[in-house]
Enzyme design. Structure first.
Site, PDB file in Angstrom:
ATOM      1  N   HIS A   1      24.691 -31.170  26.894  1.00 35.74           N
ATOM      2  CA  HIS A   1      24.531 -31.703  25.535  1.00 35.74           C
ATOM      3  C   HIS A   1      25.893 -32.038  24.939  1.00 35.74           C
ATOM      4  O   HIS A   1      26.321 -31.458  23.958  1.00 35.74           O
ATOM      5  CB  HIS A   1      23.784 -30.707  24.653  1.00 35.74           C
ATOM      6  CG  HIS A   1      22.432 -30.364  25.185  1.00 35.74           C
ATOM      7  ND1 HIS A   1      21.417 -31.282  25.277  1.00 35.74           N
ATOM      8  CD2 HIS A   1      21.936 -29.202  25.675  1.00 35.74           C
ATOM      9  CE1 HIS A   1      20.348 -30.705  25.792  1.00 35.74           C
ATOM     10  NE2 HIS A   1      20.640 -29.443  26.056  1.00 35.74           N
ATOM     11  N   CYS A   2      26.570 -32.969  25.563  1.00 35.90           N
ATOM     12  CA  CYS A   2      27.935 -33.331  25.202  1.00 35.90           C
ATOM     13  C   CYS A   2      28.002 -34.844  25.083  1.00 35.90           C
ATOM     14  O   CYS A   2      27.210 -35.562  25.705  1.00 35.90           O
ATOM     15  CB  CYS A   2      28.871 -32.831  26.312  1.00 35.90           C
ATOM     16  SG  CYS A   2      30.581 -33.366  26.188  1.00 35.90           S
ATOM     17  N   GLY A   3      28.932 -35.335  24.326  1.00 31.04           N
ATOM     18  CA  GLY A   3      29.120 -36.776  24.217  1.00 31.04           C
ATOM     19  C   GLY A   3      29.498 -37.434  25.531  1.00 31.04           C
ATOM     20  O   GLY A   3      29.384 -38.641  25.682  1.00 31.04           O
TER      21      GLY A   3
END
Length: 182
Positions: free
Chosen positions: A63-65
């Site tokens: 859940h990271c850019g």
């Protein structure tokens, strides 16, 4: 050799030996581990699987850019696997962006992005809780500053290049570093 040159060699020899030893990879820190595959009961002996192989080691998060880099990492895996490169992913919650559930991490990797390269169960990658693999990578290069930090490791276990998250898998510099170890 003059007396002053011999004295200088005698004085500097321990220092030069210490520098040489510090630059040598600690293969036990990198490879002498058994780790579980992501969302699987299978345990992998890293020494049997990876020692002597060129590697791209990446700390990942679901859940990271930068999570979309999984697609590019898979492309690197496809492009270079026949030439021996092993892409290895280590999920980590050190930056608070990994799923709390290993099944969710696996879904992101395997279903959303079609990852076929080796992914392992989440481990620590920074600080006191860092797994020995990442302590060794930090000793040789730098600790990951964020998710998707990339380490190019030669067949001897030496980090030859490392790249921050913003350097994507399609980067010419990253690909050049990979080419240099194949």
């Amino acid at each position: 050799m003059s007396l002053s040159a011999r004295l200088l060699v005698l004085l500097l020899s321990p220092l030069l030996a210490a520098v040489a030893a510090a630059s040598e990879p600690d293969r036990s820190a990198l490879f002498e581990h058994e780790l579980g595959r992501l969302h699987s009961p299978e345990m992998v002996n890293l020494q049997e699987r990876f020692q002597g192989q060129p590697l791209l080691i990446v700390n990942t998060a679901s859940h990271c850019g930068y999570t979309d880099q999984f697609g590019g990492l898979e492309q690197l895996h496809q492009d270079y696997r026949e030439r021996g490169l092993k892409v290895v992913g280590f999920p980590s919650h050190d930056f608070n962006q990994e799923a709390d559930d290993e099944a969710e991490t696996a879904r992101v990797c395997f279903q959303n992005f079609g990852v076929t390269f080796d992914m392992f169960r989440p481990i620590g990658v920074r600080g006191d809780d860092a797994h020995p693999i990442f302590r060794e990578l930090a000793r040789q290069a730098a600790a990951p500053r964020w998710n998707f930090y990339k380490y190019v490791v030669d067949r001897e276990g030496r980090v030859v290049a490392h790249f921050p998250s913003r350097v994507g898998p399609g980067s010419a510099d990253l690909r050049g570093a990979i080419e240099s170890i194949l």
